[in-house]
Design a protein around this motif. Structure first.
Motif, PDB file in Angstrom:
ATOM      1  N   GLU A 120       0.847  -1.211   0.000  1.00 44.93           N
ATOM      2  CA  GLU A 120       0.000   0.000   0.000  1.00 44.93           C
ATOM      3  C   GLU A 120       0.873   1.248   0.000  1.00 44.93           C
ATOM      4  O   GLU A 120       0.365   2.351   0.113  1.00 44.93           O
ATOM      5  CB  GLU A 120      -0.860   0.027   1.265  1.00 44.93           C
ATOM      6  CG  GLU A 120      -1.877  -1.078   1.315  1.00 44.93           C
ATOM      7  CD  GLU A 120      -2.689  -1.020   2.582  1.00 44.93           C
ATOM      8  OE1 GLU A 120      -3.907  -1.069   2.495  1.00 44.93           O
ATOM      9  OE2 GLU A 120      -2.096  -0.914   3.671  1.00 44.93           O
ATOM     10  N   LEU A 385     -19.209  -2.403  15.398  1.00 42.06           N
ATOM     11  CA  LEU A 385     -19.680  -1.772  14.169  1.00 42.06           C
ATOM     12  C   LEU A 385     -18.571  -1.752  13.126  1.00 42.06           C
ATOM     13  O   LEU A 385     -17.399  -1.944  13.450  1.00 42.06           O
ATOM     14  CB  LEU A 385     -20.133  -0.333  14.457  1.00 42.06           C
ATOM     15  CG  LEU A 385     -21.308  -0.179  15.423  1.00 42.06           C
ATOM     16  CD1 LEU A 385     -21.709   1.278  15.510  1.00 42.06           C
ATOM     17  CD2 LEU A 385     -22.489  -1.022  14.968  1.00 42.06           C
ATOM     18  N   ASN A 386     -18.935  -1.453  11.902  1.00 38.53           N
ATOM     19  CA  ASN A 386     -17.936  -1.304  10.834  1.00 38.53           C
ATOM     20  C   ASN A 386     -16.944  -0.226  11.216  1.00 38.53           C
ATOM     21  O   ASN A 386     -17.331   0.818  11.731  1.00 38.53           O
ATOM     22  CB  ASN A 386     -18.628  -0.852   9.539  1.00 38.53           C
ATOM     23  CG  ASN A 386     -18.929  -2.042   8.673  1.00 38.53           C
ATOM     24  OD1 ASN A 386     -18.463  -3.146   8.952  1.00 38.53           O
ATOM     25  ND2 ASN A 386     -19.712  -1.816   7.639  1.00 38.53           N
ATOM     26  N   GLY A 387     -15.689  -0.487  10.949  1.00 38.92           N
ATOM     27  CA  GLY A 387     -14.655   0.524  11.210  1.00 38.92           C
ATOM     28  C   GLY A 387     -14.190   0.523  12.652  1.00 38.92           C
ATOM     29  O   GLY A 387     -13.410   1.382  13.065  1.00 38.92           O
ATOM     30  N   ALA A 388     -14.645  -0.434  13.469  1.00 35.75           N
ATOM     31  CA  ALA A 388     -14.263  -0.451  14.881  1.00 35.75           C
ATOM     32  C   ALA A 388     -12.818  -0.935  15.068  1.00 35.75           C
ATOM     33  O   ALA A 388     -12.237  -0.781  16.143  1.00 35.75           O
ATOM     34  CB  ALA A 388     -15.217  -1.344  15.660  1.00 35.75           C
ATOM     35  N   THR A 391     -10.893  -6.048  11.872  1.00 34.04           N
ATOM     36  CA  THR A 391      -9.995  -6.637  10.869  1.00 34.04           C
ATOM     37  C   THR A 391      -8.555  -6.191  11.114  1.00 34.04           C
ATOM     38  O   THR A 391      -7.610  -6.974  10.965  1.00 34.04           O
ATOM     39  CB  THR A 391     -10.439  -6.208   9.451  1.00 34.04           C
ATOM     40  OG1 THR A 391     -11.778  -6.629   9.284  1.00 34.04           O
ATOM     41  CG2 THR A 391      -9.576  -6.818   8.385  1.00 34.04           C
ATOM     42  N   LYS A 395      -5.131  -8.323  11.369  1.00 32.25           N
ATOM     43  CA  LYS A 395      -3.943  -8.086  10.545  1.00 32.25           C
ATOM     44  C   LYS A 395      -2.701  -7.936  11.416  1.00 32.25           C
ATOM     45  O   LYS A 395      -1.617  -8.377  11.047  1.00 32.25           O
ATOM     46  CB  LYS A 395      -4.137  -6.829   9.694  1.00 32.25           C
ATOM     47  CG  LYS A 395      -5.114  -6.992   8.532  1.00 32.25           C
ATOM     48  CD  LYS A 395      -5.006  -5.752   7.654  1.00 32.25           C
ATOM     49  CE  LYS A 395      -6.233  -5.491   6.838  1.00 32.25           C
ATOM     50  NZ  LYS A 395      -6.313  -4.096   6.395  1.00 32.25           N
ATOM     51  N   TYR A 401       0.943  -6.210   9.632  1.00 29.27           N
ATOM     52  CA  TYR A 401       1.446  -4.915  10.092  1.00 29.27           C
ATOM     53  C   TYR A 401       1.999  -5.119  11.503  1.00 29.27           C
ATOM     54  O   TYR A 401       1.616  -6.067  12.182  1.00 29.27           O
ATOM     55  CB  TYR A 401       0.315  -3.893  10.184  1.00 29.27           C
ATOM     56  CG  TYR A 401      -0.306  -3.520   8.858  1.00 29.27           C
ATOM     57  CD1 TYR A 401       0.210  -2.476   8.101  1.00 29.27           C
ATOM     58  CD2 TYR A 401      -1.418  -4.198   8.372  1.00 29.27           C
ATOM     59  CE1 TYR A 401      -0.369  -2.122   6.887  1.00 29.27           C
ATOM     60  CE2 TYR A 401      -1.992  -3.846   7.167  1.00 29.27           C
ATOM     61  CZ  TYR A 401      -1.470  -2.805   6.427  1.00 29.27           C
ATOM     62  OH  TYR A 401      -2.026  -2.463   5.243  1.00 29.27           O
TER      63      TYR A 401
END
Ligand code: ADP
Length: 613
Positions: A120, A385-388, A391, A395, A401
């Motif tokens: 990235e 929730l999404n973005g918490a 994932t 990783k 990372y």
């Protein structure tokens, strides 16, 4: 650093990289190049050495059989040398293709081994683009780099050979040649500079021409050009820029003219000086006519060899500059520290200790001072929730990372200390954006080309477990069925749910101690998801399992539930502990979903969504 030092450093780096790698790959290439070098070094010398013999005979006894012998010998030697040269050029061309395959193969390998976070990284991606073109088109590949080097060496050998002859008979020729080559180089450097500056100035007008000529022909402009009757304006602009372009070109040509005249004059002066000098030596009987002719030829050879060394050097620097981009990518610094500790067999305990994390190049903290323990063999469900940051946490656990602050421990040791590849073997994750390859189902599951009966059995059994064996039976090629139609017209286009089942089967076959499902079941309907999770629980007995799912019904299987919110673990406990917690996030989410579930069961609707999505 001076520009000469920079050049030397560049050449050292680039040739220091390519010589050993190419030598290891194909020693025959260097043998062919060496033979070519010898041929091209001695070929001009043969003529220079034999010419006086022929002339001496012509001016002396004029014996026809001796003349025929000498000429035949000269022609035969050149014939054999040319034949050998063509043969070895053929070998060189064959190797050139092999090198191209090898270096592009190495590039692909490097891309796949690159630290994930660099995929990235804009700088790393730019370097990759430069590397691709640098080693293929612009540098001419390995052969493109070696050719000027071998040419320079060959010209040097020829030069030494003729120097020996010249010094003995007419040493002043050397001085004339050196002055001429110095002047020619000076003119060439000046011409190159004018050309480069000129083209830079012309490039803007070139782009405008491109716009007027092709861009405006684009149908999107069609309406405006017609309705506003702007055609005449375009033609006027075209004319004006053409004039400007011509003026600039004329200015460049004017600047080049004296330099071109200089080059021509230098060549004329070279010939004149050589003829006057050698004529003088001949008239004053210091050399014979035969030697005089020999020296004229030797002077030409000396000057050409010296010029060839100079141009080969410039060529080497130019090509090395492009090839260096490849070397830089291959040596791109790793973004991660990698240890050497061996990873023990069996289950492991993981601990996140005050872990904070921001993505590279971003200021936003995705995880904030997070603490969490995942015990051996535990089944943990992560919700939020999404973005918490769910994932992201996975990783970090898989070491795609590293944390910005804090540490992650496996069995009490920082995960950075373990050998990277061995650590990767601990996990079998199925990410939300998992990818299947455009190869056979079998290859997608086993990730190897060689397989035995036992592998085959495992593959079939796992496909049955994830509930896709029925579908497999409908494919005439069975496990050999190719996924996608990219390379095979008989390939299949699996549905989202089928792809997920195959990905889950791949994770199970890896047989790693930690299995992770990061919402891979989103494309499955709730019943299929429920089934998969239930069976999955059976399949991963004894292993550590981490589930991320929006459908909280799946959490009930798990030993522990961690509720993520805004980068923190806000709640942690068993389903029973969290489901009735006063004002708790989990309790609220569960109540909302149960409500939907009850309503939707009646309506035959399917999804139990998290509120707010
Ligand atoms: P979740 O899995 O809980 O939905 P994620 O861990 O995917 O959340 O994302 C957490 C936050 O990190 C989001 O705000 C997301 O936009 C951001 N994020 C995710 N991946 C990247 C990335 N590669 N670069 C920058 N930000 C990212």
């Amino acid at each position: 650093m001076s520009s000469k030092n920079k050049e030397r450093n560049l050449l050292r780096k680039v040739y220091g990289y390519y010589f050993p790698t190419a030598w290891k790959q194909d020693k025959g290439y260097f043998f062919s190049r060496f033979v070519q070098l010898i041929i091209s070094s001695i070929s001009p010398l043969v003529t220079v050495v034999m010419i006086p013999e022929i002339i001496a005979e012509l001016m002396g006894e004029k014996r026809s059989e001796v003349l025929i012998q000498l000429v035949t010998m000269l022609v035969l030697i050149q014939f054999v040398l040319n034949l050998l040269s063509a043969l070895f050029r053929y070998f060189i061309e064959k190797s050139t293709q092999r090198f191209e395959d090898y270096y592009s193969g190495q590039l692909s390998r490097r891309i796949m081994e690159l630290d994930f976070q660099l995929t990235e990284d804009k700088k790393a991606l730019d370097q990759l683009e430069l590397a691709k073109n640098g080693m293929t088109r612009y540098s001419g590949g390995l052969n493109g780099l070696m050719e000027p080097l071998f040419n320079a060496v060959s010209a040097f050998i020829t030069m030494v050979g003729v120097t020996y002859l010249i010094v003995k008979q007419a040493p002043f020729v050397l001085l004339i040649s050196i002055v001429v080559v110095a002047l020619t180089t000076f003119f060439n450097v000046a011409k190159n500079k004018i050309e480069q500056n000129g083209y830079r100035k012309l490039s803007k007008i070139d782009r405008i021409f491109g716009y007027l000529g092709f861009g405006l022909a684009d149908f999107r402009y069609g309406k405006d050009i017609r309705l506003y009757d702007s055609k005449d304006m375009m033609v006027e602009k075209w004319k004006r820029y053409t004039e400007e372009y011509n003026d600039k070109n004329v200015a460049i040509a004017n600047k080049m003219l004296p330099l071109q005249l200089g080059t021509v004059m230098t060549n004329i002066l070279h010939d004149a000086a050589i003829y006057i000098y050698l004529g003088f030596l001949g008239i004053t009987s210091r050399i014979t006519i035969a030697v005089c002719v020999q020296m004229i030829s030797a002077a030409g050879t000396f000057t050409n060899s010296l010029k060839s060394i100079m141009t080969s050097y410039t060529d080497m620097v130019k090509r090395a500059n492009y090839a260096h981009e490849y070397v830089k990518f291959m040596d791109y610094p790793s973004a991660m520290e990698k240890g050497e500790k061996r990873v023990g067999k069996g289950s492991h305990v993981f601990e996140f200790k005050n872990v904070s994390f921001s993505y590279p190049g971003s200021e936003v903290s995705v995880l904030k001072n997070m603490n969490l323990i995942i015990h051996e063999g535990e089944h943990l469900s992560i919700v939020g929730l999404n973005g918490a940051g769910k994932t992201t946490m996975i990783k970090l656990l898989c070491r795609l990372y590293d944390p910005t602050e804090g540490e992650i421990l496996m069995d009490g040791i920082n995960i950075k200390e373990y050998a990277y590849e061995a650590y990767m073997k601990v996990f079998a994750p199925v990410f939300q954006d998992f990818q299947l390859f455009a190869f056979s189902i079998r290859e997608n599951l086993l990730l190897k080309e060689d397989f035995d009966e036992a592998d085959e059995k495992i593959a079939r059994a796992t496909l049955t477990k994830v509930g896709i064996s029925e579908k497999l039976r409908s494919f005439t090629k069975g496990l050999d069925t190719i996924i996608y139609k990219r390379f095979d017209m008989d390939g299949i286009e699996p549905s989202g749910g089928e792809k997920q089942k195959i990905a889950i089967a791949r994770a199970l076959i890896k047989d790693a101690p930690v299995v992770i499902l990061d919402e891979p079941t989103a494309a499955l309907d709730p019943i299929a998801e429920y089934e998969i999770y239930r069976q999955f629980e059976d399949m991963v007995k004894g292993k550590t399992a981490i589930y991320i799912s929006h459908r909280l019904s799946s959490c009930q299987f798990c030993d522990k539930i961690a509720v993520f919110s805004e980068g923190y673990v806000k709640e942690y406990g068993t389903h029973a502990e969290l489901v009735d917690k006063e004002g708790g996030i989990y309790a609220e989410m569960f109540a909302a979903q149960a409500q939907y579930y009850r309503d939707e069961k009646n309506n035959h609707a399917s999804v139990m969504a998290v509120p707010g999505e």
